[in-house]
Scaffold this active site. Structure first.
Site, short mmCIF file in Angstrom:
data_model
loop_
_atom_site.label_atom_id
_atom_site.label_comp_id
_atom_site.label_asym_id
_atom_site.label_seq_id
_atom_site.Cartn_x
_atom_site.Cartn_y
_atom_site.Cartn_z
N PHE A 10 0.87 -1.18 0.00
CA PHE A 10 0.00 0.00 0.00
C PHE A 10 0.91 1.24 0.00
CE2 PHE A 10 -3.39 2.80 0.98
CZ PHE A 10 -4.57 2.11 0.81
N VAL B 104 1.48 4.88 6.16
CA VAL B 104 0.05 5.10 6.43
C VAL B 104 -0.18 6.61 6.37
CG1 VAL B 104 -1.88 4.54 7.91
CG2 VAL B 104 0.16 3.11 7.99
N ILE B 105 -1.04 7.00 5.43
CA ILE B 105 -1.24 8.43 5.15
C ILE B 105 -2.68 8.81 5.51
CG2 ILE B 105 -1.17 10.18 3.35
CD1 ILE B 105 0.86 8.35 1.87
N ALA C 225 -5.40 9.90 3.04
CA ALA C 225 -5.89 8.92 2.07
C ALA C 225 -6.79 7.87 2.70
CB ALA C 225 -4.70 8.25 1.39
N HIS D 206 -9.67 5.19 8.00
CA HIS D 206 -9.35 4.31 9.12
C HIS D 206 -7.86 4.32 9.46
CE1 HIS D 206 -9.16 1.74 5.54
NE2 HIS D 206 -8.51 0.82 6.22
N ARG E 142 9.73 12.10 4.06
CA ARG E 142 10.37 11.11 4.95
C ARG E 142 10.92 9.90 4.19
NH1 ARG E 142 6.86 14.02 7.51
NH2 ARG E 142 6.67 14.20 9.77
#
Ligand code: INI
Length: 175
Positions: free
Chosen positions: A28, A87-88, A91, A94, A133
């Site tokens: 992902f 993990v953005i 977008a 959850h 990052r």
């Protein structure tokens, strides 16, 4: 450990020679995670490691990282496991579940396996911060995660040398 007037200090070295690493990478947001992986492999090589001793396992998303990290950590094949994901928040609705599940699961895997399992999952508000990052203006968190894995693998080895696990376990059973 040495005796003397000062404290006995134990630290890990940043030398990767002889260590084997498992890397769990999440597909992902893979345009970010591939850069983290490049950074991690670069760190291992630049600290004297051999990429022949590195296995990379891809999982669908960061939420799936803990299960595979735990499997690798318990396999006995590695000195440390590095977990890479992105993990953005922008977008996903959850975000908190995915990021929290990954973080707590990775931590549990390390404690259960008694092995360094490094949290190289970046959690950001937006794609721009993730790009920063992953090798641009805020460095490469994959490189940092692998450097931490090297230091922790070395530290665990040195702790074993100064206080072997069997002796430690035996001592903890003394009432
Ligand atoms: N997984 C990620 O690694 N990063 C994300 O930003 C993300 N978003 O946006 O939802 C994400 N979701 C997938 C998740 O990790 C699982 O693969 C999925 O929920 C199936 O368990």
């Amino acid at each position: 450990m040495q005796s003397g007037s000062g404290p006995n200090v134990v630290e890990g070295y940043l030398t990767a020679a002889g260590f084997r690493f498992g890397i769990v990478a999440s597909r992902f947001n893979d345009f970010i995670v591939k850069s983290l992986l490049d950074g991690a492999l670069d760190a291992i090589e630049r600290h004297g490691g051999d990429l022949g001793g590195v296995d990379v396992v891809w999982v669908p998303g960061s939420y799936e990282i803990p299960l595979v990290a735990r499997r690798l950590a318990l396999s006995g094949r590695y000195d440390a496991v590095v977990c890479l994901g992105a993990v953005i928040r922008g977008a996903t609705a959850h975000f908190d579940y995915v990021a929290g599940g990954a973080a707590s699961g990775i931590s549990s895997a390390a404690l259960e396996a008694d092995l360094p399992v490094i949290f190289g999952v970046i959690t950001t508000e937006n794609i721009e911060q993730a790009i920063e990052r992953a090798g641009t203006k805020s460095g490469n968190k994959g490189f940092e995660a692998a450097a931490n894995a090297i230091e922790m693998a070395s530290l665990m080895q040195r702790l074993d040398e100064s206080a072997p696990r069997e002796a430690t376990r035996g001592a903890s059973q003394v009432p």
